[in-house]
Design a protein around this motif. Structure first.
Motif, PDB file in Angstrom:
ATOM      1  N   GLN A  21      41.433 -12.622  59.895  1.00 45.04           N
ATOM      2  CA  GLN A  21      42.691 -12.933  59.206  1.00 45.04           C
ATOM      3  C   GLN A  21      42.439 -13.777  57.960  1.00 45.04           C
ATOM      4  OE1 GLN A  21      44.607 -14.747  62.609  1.00 45.04           O
ATOM      5  NE2 GLN A  21      46.053 -13.029  62.800  1.00 45.04           N
ATOM      6  N   ALA A  22      41.490 -14.701  58.035  1.00 41.74           N
ATOM      7  CA  ALA A  22      41.158 -15.532  56.874  1.00 41.74           C
ATOM      8  C   ALA A  22      40.603 -14.669  55.737  1.00 41.74           C
ATOM      9  CB  ALA A  22      40.155 -16.612  57.268  1.00 41.74           C
ATOM     10  N   ARG A  23      39.733 -13.693  56.078  1.00 39.20           N
ATOM     11  CA  ARG A  23      39.207 -12.789  55.052  1.00 39.20           C
ATOM     12  C   ARG A  23      40.338 -11.963  54.436  1.00 39.20           C
ATOM     13  NH1 ARG A  23      35.092 -12.554  58.830  1.00 39.20           N
ATOM     14  NH2 ARG A  23      35.943 -10.670  59.792  1.00 39.20           N
ATOM     15  N   HIS A  24      41.253 -11.501  55.270  1.00 36.28           N
ATOM     16  CA  HIS A  24      42.393 -10.712  54.783  1.00 36.28           C
ATOM     17  C   HIS A  24      43.259 -11.557  53.846  1.00 36.28           C
ATOM     18  CE1 HIS A  24      45.361  -7.504  54.847  1.00 36.28           C
ATOM     19  NE2 HIS A  24      46.291  -8.429  55.088  1.00 36.28           N
ATOM     20  N   LEU A  25      43.505 -12.799  54.230  1.00 38.86           N
ATOM     21  CA  LEU A  25      44.303 -13.687  53.387  1.00 38.86           C
ATOM     22  C   LEU A  25      43.599 -13.936  52.051  1.00 38.86           C
ATOM     23  CD1 LEU A  25      46.761 -15.498  52.967  1.00 38.86           C
ATOM     24  CD2 LEU A  25      45.501 -17.332  54.130  1.00 38.86           C
ATOM     25  N   ARG A  26      42.293 -14.097  52.085  1.00 40.64           N
ATOM     26  CA  ARG A  26      41.539 -14.304  50.842  1.00 40.64           C
ATOM     27  C   ARG A  26      41.691 -13.104  49.912  1.00 40.64           C
ATOM     28  NH1 ARG A  26      37.109 -17.636  49.527  1.00 40.64           N
ATOM     29  NH2 ARG A  26      37.081 -18.296  51.687  1.00 40.64           N
ATOM     30  N   VAL A  27      41.643 -11.890  50.470  1.00 42.04           N
ATOM     31  CA  VAL A  27      41.822 -10.681  49.655  1.00 42.04           C
ATOM     32  C   VAL A  27      43.232 -10.653  49.062  1.00 42.04           C
ATOM     33  CG1 VAL A  27      41.971  -8.152  49.754  1.00 42.04           C
ATOM     34  CG2 VAL A  27      40.077  -9.336  50.872  1.00 42.04           C
ATOM     35  N   LEU A  28      44.216 -10.984  49.873  1.00 39.75           N
ATOM     36  CA  LEU A  28      45.596 -10.990  49.378  1.00 39.75           C
ATOM     37  C   LEU A  28      45.773 -11.997  48.239  1.00 39.75           C
ATOM     38  CD1 LEU A  28      47.607 -10.775  52.732  1.00 39.75           C
ATOM     39  CD2 LEU A  28      47.273  -8.951  51.035  1.00 39.75           C
ATOM     40  N   VAL A  29      45.239 -13.176  48.417  1.00 44.96           N
ATOM     41  CA  VAL A  29      45.365 -14.218  47.395  1.00 44.96           C
ATOM     42  C   VAL A  29      44.613 -13.807  46.127  1.00 44.96           C
ATOM     43  CG1 VAL A  29      44.754 -16.606  46.813  1.00 44.96           C
ATOM     44  CG2 VAL A  29      45.792 -16.081  49.026  1.00 44.96           C
ATOM     45  N   ALA A  30      43.403 -13.275  46.271  1.00 42.56           N
ATOM     46  CA  ALA A  30      42.599 -12.893  45.115  1.00 42.56           C
ATOM     47  C   ALA A  30      43.258 -11.785  44.306  1.00 42.56           C
ATOM     48  CB  ALA A  30      41.214 -12.447  45.568  1.00 42.56           C
ATOM     49  N   ASN A  31      44.067 -10.946  44.951  1.00 36.92           N
ATOM     50  CA  ASN A  31      44.704  -9.826  44.261  1.00 36.92           C
ATOM     51  C   ASN A  31      46.135 -10.119  43.828  1.00 36.92           C
ATOM     52  OD1 ASN A  31      42.605  -7.801  44.273  1.00 36.92           O
ATOM     53  ND2 ASN A  31      42.794  -7.894  46.494  1.00 36.92           N
ATOM     54  N   ASP A  32      46.610 -11.321  44.083  1.00 38.30           N
ATOM     55  CA  ASP A  32      47.959 -11.694  43.674  1.00 38.30           C
ATOM     56  C   ASP A  32      47.894 -12.351  42.289  1.00 38.30           C
ATOM     57  OD1 ASP A  32      50.189 -13.947  43.540  1.00 38.30           O
ATOM     58  OD2 ASP A  32      50.903 -12.358  44.884  1.00 38.30           O
ATOM     59  N   GLU A  33      48.751 -11.881  41.375  1.00 43.26           N
ATOM     60  CA  GLU A  33      48.727 -12.370  39.998  1.00 43.26           C
ATOM     61  C   GLU A  33      48.962 -13.875  39.901  1.00 43.26           C
ATOM     62  OE1 GLU A  33      51.606 -11.667  36.271  1.00 43.26           O
ATOM     63  OE2 GLU A  33      50.775  -9.828  37.138  1.00 43.26           O
ATOM     64  N   GLN A  34      49.848 -14.410  40.707  1.00 42.26           N
ATOM     65  CA  GLN A  34      50.174 -15.833  40.640  1.00 42.26           C
ATOM     66  C   GLN A  34      49.164 -16.704  41.379  1.00 42.26           C
ATOM     67  OE1 GLN A  34      54.148 -16.306  42.074  1.00 42.26           O
ATOM     68  NE2 GLN A  34      55.079 -15.469  40.213  1.00 42.26           N
ATOM     69  N   LEU A  35      48.457 -16.159  42.367  1.00 37.40           N
ATOM     70  CA  LEU A  35      47.575 -16.974  43.207  1.00 37.40           C
ATOM     71  C   LEU A  35      46.087 -16.800  42.895  1.00 37.40           C
ATOM     72  CD1 LEU A  35      49.340 -16.409  46.638  1.00 37.40           C
ATOM     73  CD2 LEU A  35      49.569 -18.355  45.103  1.00 37.40           C
ATOM     74  N   ALA A  36      45.725 -15.772  42.150  1.00 42.15           N
ATOM     75  CA  ALA A  36      44.312 -15.455  41.935  1.00 42.15           C
ATOM     76  C   ALA A  36      43.538 -16.612  41.306  1.00 42.15           C
ATOM     77  CB  ALA A  36      44.177 -14.204  41.073  1.00 42.15           C
ATOM     78  N   SER A  37      44.177 -17.388  40.444  1.00 44.02           N
ATOM     79  CA  SER A  37      43.459 -18.497  39.799  1.00 44.02           C
ATOM     80  C   SER A  37      43.016 -19.557  40.811  1.00 44.02           C
ATOM     81  CB  SER A  37      44.330 -19.139  38.724  1.00 44.02           C
ATOM     82  OG  SER A  37      45.485 -19.715  39.312  1.00 44.02           O
ATOM     83  N   ALA A  38      43.660 -19.605  41.966  1.00 41.68           N
ATOM     84  CA  ALA A  38      43.280 -20.583  42.988  1.00 41.68           C
ATOM     85  C   ALA A  38      41.975 -20.218  43.682  1.00 41.68           C
ATOM     86  CB  ALA A  38      44.389 -20.706  44.040  1.00 41.68           C
ATOM     87  N   THR A  39      41.517 -18.985  43.520  1.00 45.36           N
ATOM     88  CA  THR A  39      40.284 -18.565  44.185  1.00 45.36           C
ATOM     89  C   THR A  39      39.042 -18.853  43.364  1.00 45.36           C
ATOM     90  OG1 THR A  39      40.387 -16.317  43.298  1.00 45.36           O
ATOM     91  CG2 THR A  39      41.478 -16.713  45.415  1.00 45.36           C
ATOM     92  N   VAL A  40      39.215 -19.288  42.101  1.00 48.78           N
ATOM     93  CA  VAL A  40      38.071 -19.595  41.243  1.00 48.78           C
ATOM     94  C   VAL A  40      37.539 -20.965  41.619  1.00 48.78           C
ATOM     95  CG1 VAL A  40      37.291 -19.946  38.875  1.00 48.78           C
ATOM     96  CG2 VAL A  40      39.023 -18.210  39.382  1.00 48.78           C
ATOM     97  N   ARG A  41      36.273 -20.997  41.992  1.00 48.57           N
ATOM     98  CA  ARG A  41      35.654 -22.265  42.391  1.00 48.57           C
ATOM     99  C   ARG A  41      34.998 -22.917  41.184  1.00 48.57           C
ATOM    100  NH1 ARG A  41      32.653 -20.955  48.104  1.00 48.57           N
ATOM    101  NH2 ARG A  41      34.522 -20.274  49.201  1.00 48.57           N
ATOM    102  N   PRO A  42      35.122 -24.236  41.061  1.00 50.70           N
ATOM    103  CA  PRO A  42      34.447 -24.923  39.960  1.00 50.70           C
ATOM    104  C   PRO A  42      32.941 -24.899  40.168  1.00 50.70           C
ATOM    105  CG  PRO A  42      35.493 -26.510  41.423  1.00 50.70           C
ATOM    106  CD  PRO A  42      35.893 -25.143  41.897  1.00 50.70           C
ATOM    107  N   SER A  43      32.218 -24.941  39.081  1.00 58.56           N
ATOM    108  CA  SER A  43      30.762 -24.943  39.152  1.00 58.56           C
ATOM    109  C   SER A  43      30.285 -26.234  39.797  1.00 58.56           C
ATOM    110  CB  SER A  43      30.180 -24.822  37.741  1.00 58.56           C
ATOM    111  OG  SER A  43      28.790 -24.976  37.768  1.00 58.56           O
ATOM    112  N   PRO A  44      29.363 -26.160  40.776  1.00 56.79           N
ATOM    113  CA  PRO A  44      28.898 -27.389  41.436  1.00 56.79           C
ATOM    114  C   PRO A  44      28.020 -28.250  40.533  1.00 56.79           C
ATOM    115  CG  PRO A  44      27.701 -25.500  42.252  1.00 56.79           C
ATOM    116  CD  PRO A  44      28.759 -24.964  41.329  1.00 56.79           C
ATOM    117  N   VAL A  45      27.445 -27.654  39.485  1.00 52.86           N
ATOM    118  CA  VAL A  45      26.566 -28.395  38.586  1.00 52.86           C
ATOM    119  C   VAL A  45      27.242 -28.506  37.226  1.00 52.86           C
ATOM    120  CG1 VAL A  45      24.311 -28.410  37.462  1.00 52.86           C
ATOM    121  CG2 VAL A  45      24.546 -27.505  39.778  1.00 52.86           C
ATOM    122  N   PRO A  46      27.398 -29.703  36.711  1.00 55.90           N
ATOM    123  CA  PRO A  46      28.011 -29.832  35.392  1.00 55.90           C
ATOM    124  C   PRO A  46      27.170 -29.102  34.348  1.00 55.90           C
ATOM    125  CG  PRO A  46      27.394 -31.991  36.277  1.00 55.90           C
ATOM    126  CD  PRO A  46      27.018 -30.960  37.286  1.00 55.90           C
TER     127      PRO A  46
END
Length: 89
Positions: A21-46
């Motif tokens: 279910q978590a993987r399914h939710l991640r796919v839904l969020v990644a493909n949603d126009e309003q939520l997709a930006s939340a899936t971008v992770r910041p770079s761990p190294v400056p």
């Protein structure tokens, strides 16, 4: 309902999801126009790492010694204390 309540409810919901279910939710969020930006992770190294200031290097000093200095730390300290205090007796 406040934003804090929303966050708490979402955390509770995510904690109860199965891995599938978590993987399914991640796919839904990644493909949603309003939520997709939340899936971008910041770079761990400056991108630009500032060099250490000279004061830090003075504080840290240089480490010169045998390769097993970390493993035999207690032995080296014990030897140094024995040498220091045996001279004064």
């Amino acid at each position: 309902m406040s934003v804090a309540d929303d966050y708490e409810d979402l955390r509770h919901l995510v904690d109860r999801l199965t891995p599938a279910q978590a993987r399914h939710l991640r796919v839904l969020v990644a493909n949603d126009e309003q939520l997709a930006s939340a899936t971008v992770r910041p770079s761990p190294v400056p991108s630009a790492v500032a060099p250490l200031p000279a004061s830090f290097m003075e504080l840290a000093g240089s480490i010169e010694g045998p390769g097993d200095v970390a493993e035999r730390h207690d032995d080296y300290i014990r030897d140094r204390l024995r040498d220091r205090f045996s001279r004064h007796t």
